[in-house]
Design a protein around this motif. Sequence first.
Motif, PDB file in Angstrom:
ATOM      1  N   ALA A   1       0.757  -0.853  -0.011  1.00 12.89           N
ATOM      2  CA  ALA A   1      -0.122   0.102   0.107  1.00 12.89           C
ATOM      3  C   ALA A   1       0.903   1.253  -0.214  1.00 12.89           C
ATOM      4  O   ALA A   1       1.890   1.281   0.784  1.00 12.89           O
ATOM      5  N   THR A   2       0.561   2.135  -0.919  1.00 12.13           N
ATOM      6  CA  THR A   2       1.330   3.339  -0.904  1.00 12.13           C
ATOM      7  C   THR A   2       0.353   4.401  -0.867  1.00 12.13           C
ATOM      8  O   THR A   2      -0.646   4.314  -1.073  1.00 12.13           O
ATOM      9  N   TRP A   3       0.941   5.596  -0.298  1.00 14.66           N
ATOM     10  CA  TRP A   3      -0.059   6.845  -0.310  1.00 14.66           C
ATOM     11  C   TRP A   3       0.782   8.173  -0.249  1.00 14.66           C
ATOM     12  O   TRP A   3       2.188   8.262   0.035  1.00 14.66           O
ATOM     13  N   GLY A   4       0.135   9.275  -0.565  1.00 21.87           N
ATOM     14  CA  GLY A   4       0.804  10.656  -0.610  1.00 21.87           C
ATOM     15  C   GLY A   4       1.009  10.969   0.636  1.00 21.87           C
ATOM     16  O   GLY A   4       0.810  10.506   1.939  1.00 21.87           O
ATOM     17  N   SER A   5       1.570  12.279   1.023  1.00 20.91           N
ATOM     18  CA  SER A   5       1.815  12.789   2.194  1.00 20.91           C
ATOM     19  C   SER A   5       0.664  13.326   3.152  1.00 20.91           C
ATOM     20  O   SER A   5       0.832  13.924   4.173  1.00 20.91           O
ATOM     21  N   THR A   6      -0.412  13.258   2.672  1.00 16.39           N
ATOM     22  CA  THR A   6      -1.448  13.807   3.515  1.00 16.39           C
ATOM     23  C   THR A   6      -2.164  12.708   4.478  1.00 16.39           C
ATOM     24  O   THR A   6      -2.794  12.995   5.232  1.00 16.39           O
ATOM     25  N   LEU A   7      -1.413  11.788   4.294  1.00 16.38           N
ATOM     26  CA  LEU A   7      -1.756  10.425   5.423  1.00 16.38           C
ATOM     27  C   LEU A   7      -0.362  10.022   6.083  1.00 16.38           C
ATOM     28  O   LEU A   7       0.530   9.781   5.405  1.00 16.38           O
ATOM     29  N   ARG A   8      -0.577  10.439   7.301  1.00 19.37           N
ATOM     30  CA  ARG A   8       0.628  10.134   8.310  1.00 19.37           C
ATOM     31  C   ARG A   8       0.619   8.347   8.354  1.00 19.37           C
ATOM     32  O   ARG A   8      -0.171   7.773   8.245  1.00 19.37           O
ATOM     33  N   SER A   9       2.052   8.139   8.303  1.00 15.63           N
ATOM     34  CA  SER A   9       2.184   6.647   8.286  1.00 15.63           C
ATOM     35  C   SER A   9       1.684   6.046   9.425  1.00 15.63           C
ATOM     36  O   SER A   9       1.167   4.700   9.405  1.00 15.63           O
ATOM     37  N   GLU A  10       1.863   6.693  10.580  1.00 21.01           N
ATOM     38  CA  GLU A  10       1.245   5.827  11.992  1.00 21.01           C
ATOM     39  C   GLU A  10      -0.296   5.852  11.808  1.00 21.01           C
ATOM     40  O   GLU A  10      -0.811   5.111  12.549  1.00 21.01           O
ATOM     41  N   ASP A  11      -0.971   6.549  10.984  1.00 21.31           N
ATOM     42  CA  ASP A  11      -2.388   6.442  10.972  1.00 21.31           C
ATOM     43  C   ASP A  11      -2.855   5.321  10.259  1.00 21.31           C
ATOM     44  O   ASP A  11      -4.054   4.692  10.673  1.00 21.31           O
ATOM     45  N   LEU A  12      -2.113   4.567   9.175  1.00 19.62           N
ATOM     46  CA  LEU A  12      -2.572   3.278   8.757  1.00 19.62           C
ATOM     47  C   LEU A  12      -2.350   2.369   9.707  1.00 19.62           C
ATOM     48  O   LEU A  12      -1.095   2.028  10.065  1.00 19.62           O
TER      49      LEU A  12
END
Length: 147
Positions: free
Chosen positions: A79-90
Motif C-alpha cells: 500500500a502506498t499513499w501521498g503525504s496527506t496521510l501520516r504513516s502511523e495512521d494506517l
Amino acid sequence: AVYSSYQWYKNGVIINGATSNTYTATSNGLYSIWVMMRAAECQDSASYDLKNLGIAGTAGGNVENVQVIPNPANEFLQATWGSTLRSEDLTGLRLQDMTGRAVFTATAHPVGNSAGFTLPHLANGLYMATFTVNGLSAKTVKLNIQQ
C-alpha cells in the motif's frame, strides 16, 4: 444500466439485504456497489465515500490516495499513499472474498509512505481490500489475486 444482481457494501462489509439498484445510507462511510450483468460473465463496481451526514467519528487523514501495487497481486501487496496521510495512521488491512467472508487480516507496520503485506495462498479471483486508518475501516479497493 440494468444488471442481474446488485450487492451494497459499507466500508468493505456486505450490507445484508441491500441487493437493489439503490440504497439509502444512514451513516457516514465508504459505500460500494458490486453489480453483475450475467452470472459469472461481467462484474463491475463503484464507490462513494459519504462524509457529510453529520455522524461523529471519521477515520481521519486523506485515505483517498491509498493505492495497492501490484494489482493483480500474488504473494505480496504494498500500500502506498501521498503525504496527506501520516504513516502511523494506517493501522491494518482486511481482505474479504466476494461473499463478504474475511480471508486475511494483518496489522500494518508502515515505513514512510508505504506498508507491505505478505499474503497467504488464496484462490484466484477478486477480493475487497479494506485499509484501516486510526482503527476505523477507511478505504476499500478491489484487488485481483492471481497465484
